[in-house]
Design a protein around this motif. Structure first.
Motif, PDB file in Angstrom:
ATOM      1  N   VAL A  24       0.825  -1.209   0.000  1.00  0.00           N
ATOM      2  CA  VAL A  24       0.000   0.000   0.000  1.00  0.00           C
ATOM      3  C   VAL A  24       0.865   1.267   0.000  1.00  0.00           C
ATOM      4  O   VAL A  24       0.499   2.271  -0.605  1.00  0.00           O
ATOM      5  CB  VAL A  24      -1.063   0.010   1.125  1.00  0.00           C
ATOM      6  N   ALA A  43       1.761   1.784  -3.529  1.00  0.00           N
ATOM      7  CA  ALA A  43       0.612   2.304  -4.273  1.00  0.00           C
ATOM      8  C   ALA A  43       0.434   3.797  -4.032  1.00  0.00           C
ATOM      9  O   ALA A  43       0.170   4.563  -4.964  1.00  0.00           O
ATOM     10  CB  ALA A  43      -0.658   1.542  -3.885  1.00  0.00           C
ATOM     11  N   TYR A  60      -5.379   3.413  -3.338  1.00  0.00           N
ATOM     12  CA  TYR A  60      -5.325   1.954  -3.477  1.00  0.00           C
ATOM     13  C   TYR A  60      -6.604   1.331  -2.962  1.00  0.00           C
ATOM     14  O   TYR A  60      -7.367   1.927  -2.205  1.00  0.00           O
ATOM     15  CB  TYR A  60      -4.134   1.374  -2.707  1.00  0.00           C
ATOM     16  N   VAL A  95      -3.547  -5.674  -3.993  1.00  0.00           N
ATOM     17  CA  VAL A  95      -3.554  -4.217  -3.879  1.00  0.00           C
ATOM     18  C   VAL A  95      -3.653  -3.640  -5.286  1.00  0.00           C
ATOM     19  O   VAL A  95      -2.780  -3.885  -6.122  1.00  0.00           O
ATOM     20  CB  VAL A  95      -2.298  -3.688  -3.154  1.00  0.00           C
ATOM     21  N   ASP A 110      -4.122  -0.210  -7.779  1.00  0.00           N
ATOM     22  CA  ASP A 110      -3.918   1.231  -7.829  1.00  0.00           C
ATOM     23  C   ASP A 110      -4.145   1.696  -9.266  1.00  0.00           C
ATOM     24  O   ASP A 110      -4.232   0.877 -10.181  1.00  0.00           O
ATOM     25  CB  ASP A 110      -2.533   1.625  -7.289  1.00  0.00           C
TER      26      ASP A 110
END
Length: 137
Positions: free
Chosen positions: A59, A62, A70, A85, A87
């Motif tokens: 994260v 991202a 994200y 995850v 993005d």
């Protein structure tokens, strides 16, 4: 909540967290810890800590490099815990030489690939990408 009769394992429903700031990285770590706390049988504490670290790095990447926001999804099966995850950037993560003196990073992608049993990158949603990581139980 899912209970598998064959293994008597409790698998929580997937957890989804959305974030768009550096402050939301802490929220993702807390949600990951809460997710692992729901697993039964409880995972090894080292696995839970490793999962939190992988989520934190994904994260953070991202937010820093993937467009500033994200979506994190955590799922568990009898043999693995999975992280996804997403993005808005279509650019895949890239390895770079870690900065040992200036504090600008470069460690995250190396750690993620080393700690996870499997890492994959898929296109989407939209023009972005999703990074998937699996940690074996």
């Amino acid at each position: 909540m899912i209970v598998t009769k064959a293994t008597n394992t409790f698998l929580p429903t997937p957890t989804v967290v959305r974030g768009n700031s550096r402050a939301s990285i802490h929220q993702a770590r807390e949600a990951t810890r809460a997710f692992t706390d729901q697993l039964s049988p409880a995972p090894d504490p080292n696995l839970a800590d490793t999962l939190v670290l992988v989520v934190s790095e994904l994260v953070t990447n991202a937010v820093r490099h993937g467009g500033g926001r994200y979506t994190l999804e955590l799922t568990a099966g009898p043999d693995a815990v999975r992280v996804a995850v997403s993005d808005p950037s279509p650019l895949p993560p890239r390895e770079r030489t870690p900065d040992l003196n200036g504090g600008t990073g470069g460690f995250g992608w190396h750690m993620i690939r080393r700690l996870a049993a499997n890492v994959a990158i898929t296109p989407g949603p939209g023009q972005g990408k999703t990074v998937h990581a699996a940690l074996l139980c």
